[in-house]
Design a protein around this motif. Structure first.
Motif, short mmCIF file in Angstrom:
data_model
loop_
_atom_site.label_atom_id
_atom_site.label_comp_id
_atom_site.label_asym_id
_atom_site.label_seq_id
_atom_site.Cartn_x
_atom_site.Cartn_y
_atom_site.Cartn_z
N ALA A 65 42.40 36.28 47.13
CA ALA A 65 43.65 37.07 47.13
C ALA A 65 44.57 37.26 45.91
O ALA A 65 44.69 38.08 45.47
N LYS A 66 44.62 35.99 45.22
CA LYS A 66 45.14 36.09 43.84
C LYS A 66 44.53 36.93 42.99
O LYS A 66 45.49 37.75 42.44
N GLU A 67 43.20 36.67 42.61
CA GLU A 67 42.45 37.43 41.70
C GLU A 67 42.60 39.00 42.08
O GLU A 67 42.63 39.90 41.38
N GLY A 68 42.50 39.04 43.42
CA GLY A 68 42.73 40.58 43.92
C GLY A 68 43.71 41.12 43.62
O GLY A 68 43.73 42.42 43.20
N CYS A 69 44.92 40.68 43.86
CA CYS A 69 46.03 41.42 43.40
C CYS A 69 46.41 41.37 41.85
O CYS A 69 46.67 42.55 41.39
N VAL A 70 45.88 40.54 41.13
CA VAL A 70 45.84 40.86 39.78
C VAL A 70 45.10 41.68 39.13
O VAL A 70 45.40 42.53 38.31
N ILE A 71 43.83 41.63 39.61
CA ILE A 71 42.85 42.92 39.30
C ILE A 71 43.34 44.20 39.43
O ILE A 71 43.42 44.98 38.52
N VAL A 72 44.07 44.52 40.66
CA VAL A 72 44.36 45.82 40.98
C VAL A 72 45.53 46.07 40.32
O VAL A 72 45.51 47.39 39.51
N ALA A 73 46.53 45.02 40.08
CA ALA A 73 47.65 45.40 39.36
C ALA A 73 47.52 45.75 37.81
O ALA A 73 47.84 46.89 37.32
N LEU A 74 46.74 44.90 37.11
CA LEU A 74 46.39 45.00 35.82
C LEU A 74 45.38 46.34 35.40
O LEU A 74 45.41 47.24 34.49
#
Length: 487
Positions: A65-74
């Motif tokens: 979940a954490k990587e998913g949010c960071v990938i999408v935002a960046l």
């Protein structure tokens, strides 16, 4: 934090964006526009950076979940930073400042449709390749660029549902079929098919190919960038009606279209869709009656209904097209539009706003709380379509709303330093955080965001990204635990 998979995904984003530049480049070549070279240079820059990010295959491809949010935002930030370069390099006066160019393309990708070009006449005078890039950015951002990439590339195995959840609008995201990649492909087939149908219908109504392509891209993404000085006012009633219908169609949950295709009509017309249609019908009725019976208005009868339906569809779908400047309408009609501006479209659509499903859940939650005050021992669950809404969903909706209100208030305070009037400030923040585009006052359909300071435009850029990514993926970037080793 899996930095290697984040870097690799950003590389794919840049390579796909480099390919996307072919659309405005082909347009520039057709019309012999020198801005072709601005897009070509940016394409090469994207290709180089993207290729560099793809060097070395990550050992661990898991995404949580954490990587998913960071990938999408960046991904959205990087895509916007590079997407603004051809506007900045083009030599067009409106984009001579990089912040202005960034504002414009963020508005495009987030399907907001707010512009810093001062007047409609200046918009129409922009090079056609830039007009095409603005509209195409709506189409790219509408369904989500990562969803698009997942339809063709298996980014992270079975765990890429976290990416889809972070990028797709609404409180819940589910797979249509067992494989996430196939789900993404189905969504884009539906999205592309509807876009093509609208394009054909616009051509049948007498639109030029260039205008029909731009209008279809902007409607599909519920964006609202126009290529004409008067927006949609100069088009025929047939064309206005077609766009009205498709603005509403694109603001409904795409899962419903899949269910209709499977013959599951009852499941397709769920509680959210029914609530959305009732809100649209009520808003159109109220605005039409207000326009018809207000003596200061010249609109009456069929004209009032037509413009009311178009404006309501434009605002609730968060598209932002206009046939009239509704800032000149009576206060009651304006108030109705502001209310539905916050409600927005359905979850799982290309529209923005709080989303109808969240409004329904919050409304039912408030109703149940009143019931508990009258009967303290009453135990009753919130349900939608005869299914119990889990506590986690209710909690996430409440958290979303609190974060949404906090960001709205802080943004309003920050931009008020520019000295604009309250109506302009309030609706400017509402228009950007809800990804609508026009507001009232100086940011009405006849105005623009050009008069705001560079600082305020940065606030609006943040608001547009927050609104498109449903708040939390952007906020995750600012959480210290996100970047803490081993967290």
């Amino acid at each position: 934090m899996n930095f290697s998979i984040i870097k690799r995904t950003l590389g794919w984003i840049l390579l796909f964006e480099a390919v996307f530049f072919l659309v405005p480049m082909i347009t520039a070549a057709i019309y012999w526009e020198e801005e072709f070279f601005a897009f070509m240079i940016t394409m090469l820059v994207c290709g180089v950076f993207g290729g560099f990010c793809l060097i070395g295959k990550p050992k661990n491809t898991n995404i949580y979940a954490k990587e998913g949010c960071v990938i999408v935002a960046l991904s959205w930030i990087v895509m916007s930073l590079f997407g603004a370069l051809p506007l900045f390099f083009s030599g067009v006066d409106a984009y001579s400042n990089y912040v202005d160019a960034l504002f414009e393309i963020v508005s495009g990708f987030t399907t907001t449709g707010a512009t810093i070009v001062p007047t409609g006449a200046q918009v129409a005078a922009l090079p056609k390749c830039i007009l095409m890039w603005r509209s195409f950015s709506h189409w790219v951002g509408g369904m989500g660029v990562l969803v698009f990439i997942m339809a063709f590339l298996p980014l992270s195995g079975a765990r890429n549902l976290y990416i889809m959840k972070a990028e797709s609008p609404g409180p819940e995201v589910s797979k249509l079929v067992p494989r996430v990649r196939k789900t993404a492909l189905i969504l884009y087939v539906i999205y592309t098919g509807m876009t093509v149908v609208e394009f054909v219908m616009l051509l049948c109504g007498g639109m030029s190919i260039f205008e029909a392509i731009n209008a279809s891209f902007a409607t599909a993404g519920t964006g609202g960038f126009s290529v004409k000085a008067d927006g949609f006012l100069g088009y025929s009633s047939y064309l206005q009606i077609v766009v009205t219908v498709f603005m509403l169609l694109f603001s409904m949950n795409f899962t419903s279209y899949y269910l209709i295709g499977k013959g599951k009509f009852k499941d397709a017309f769920n509680a959210e869709i029914r609530a959305f249609l009732w809100i649209v019908l009520a808003a159109i009725t109220l605005v039409t009656l207000n326009l018809h019976f207000t003596q200061s208005q010249v609109l009456s009868g069929g004209a009032a209904l037509k413009h009311s339906a178009f404006s309501v569809a434009s605002v609730i779908s968060t598209t932002g097209f206009a046939t009239v400047d509704f800032a000149e309408w009576p206060a009651f009609a304006q108030t109705v539009l502001v209310v539905i501006m916050f409600i927005g479209a359905c979850a799982g659509s290309t529209g923005g706003g709080i989303k109808v499903s969240r409004v329904v859940i919050m409304g039912k939650g408030a109703y149940h709380e009143v019931g508990r005050m009258l009967h303290p021992k009453l135990v009753k669950k919130i349900t939608m379509d005869k299914q119990v809404v889990s506590h986690e969903v209710v909690r996430s909706v409440t958290a979303f709303f609190m974060a949404y209100v906090l960001i709205f208030v802080v943004s309003l305070l920050l931009i008020s330093l520019d000295g604009m009037d309250t109506t302009t400030n309030f609706t400017a923040v509402a228009a950007t955080i809800n990804n609508i585009g026009p507001g009232l006052g100086r940011v009405s359909p006849a105005g623009s965001f050009a008069d705001f300071s560079g600082w305020s435009k940065i606030v609006f850029i943040f608001d547009m990204l927050v609104g498109r990514l449903e708040v939390f993926p952007m906020l995750v970037l600012f959480a210290p635990k996100t970047w803490k080793k081993g967290a």
